[in-house]
Motif scaffolding. Structure first.
Motif, short mmCIF file in Angstrom:
data_model
loop_
_atom_site.label_atom_id
_atom_site.label_comp_id
_atom_site.label_asym_id
_atom_site.label_seq_id
_atom_site.Cartn_x
_atom_site.Cartn_y
_atom_site.Cartn_z
N GLU A 14 32.04 -22.07 -1.23
CA GLU A 14 32.74 -22.54 -2.42
C GLU A 14 32.48 -24.01 -2.69
N LYS A 15 32.56 -24.84 -1.65
CA LYS A 15 32.37 -26.28 -1.85
C LYS A 15 32.45 -27.01 -0.51
N GLY A 16 31.54 -27.92 -0.27
CA GLY A 16 31.61 -28.77 0.91
C GLY A 16 31.04 -28.14 2.17
N PRO A 34 34.09 -32.64 1.96
CA PRO A 34 33.35 -32.64 0.70
C PRO A 34 31.84 -32.80 0.82
N ASP A 35 31.38 -33.47 1.87
CA ASP A 35 29.94 -33.68 2.03
C ASP A 35 29.59 -33.74 3.52
#
Length: 80
Positions: A14-16, A34-35
């Motif tokens: 989904e993200k990160g 996040p990263d």
């Protein structure tokens, strides 16, 4: 305090990035970041770790990697 065997970073679909810990008795999700830089910083900030300690980074998400590893045991074809 649990002893960490090793740390793995997987992309989150989904993200990160998810930080997954191998601990005595199983695995534990430490968190989603996040990263990649934030995931690495969080990994090295864990108790008993220091900057530059080994961290395993994977290109596939955890669920996909696990399914691929288990597929042969269930007679299914593993994805490439």
């Amino acid at each position: 305090m649990m002893k960490i065997g090793h740390i793995r970073i997987y992309p989150n679909p989904e993200k990160g990035f998810d930080v997954i810990l191998r601990v005595r008795g199983g695995i534990l999700k430490h968190g989603t970041f996040p990263d990649i830089e934030a995931a690495l910083a969080a990994s090295w900030a864990l108790d008993g770790r220091k900057l530059g300690d080994p961290v395993y980074v994977y290109e596939r998400d955890f669920a996909g990697s696990l399914a691929n590893a288990l597929a042969p045991a269930f007679g299914a074809k593993a994805e490439a």
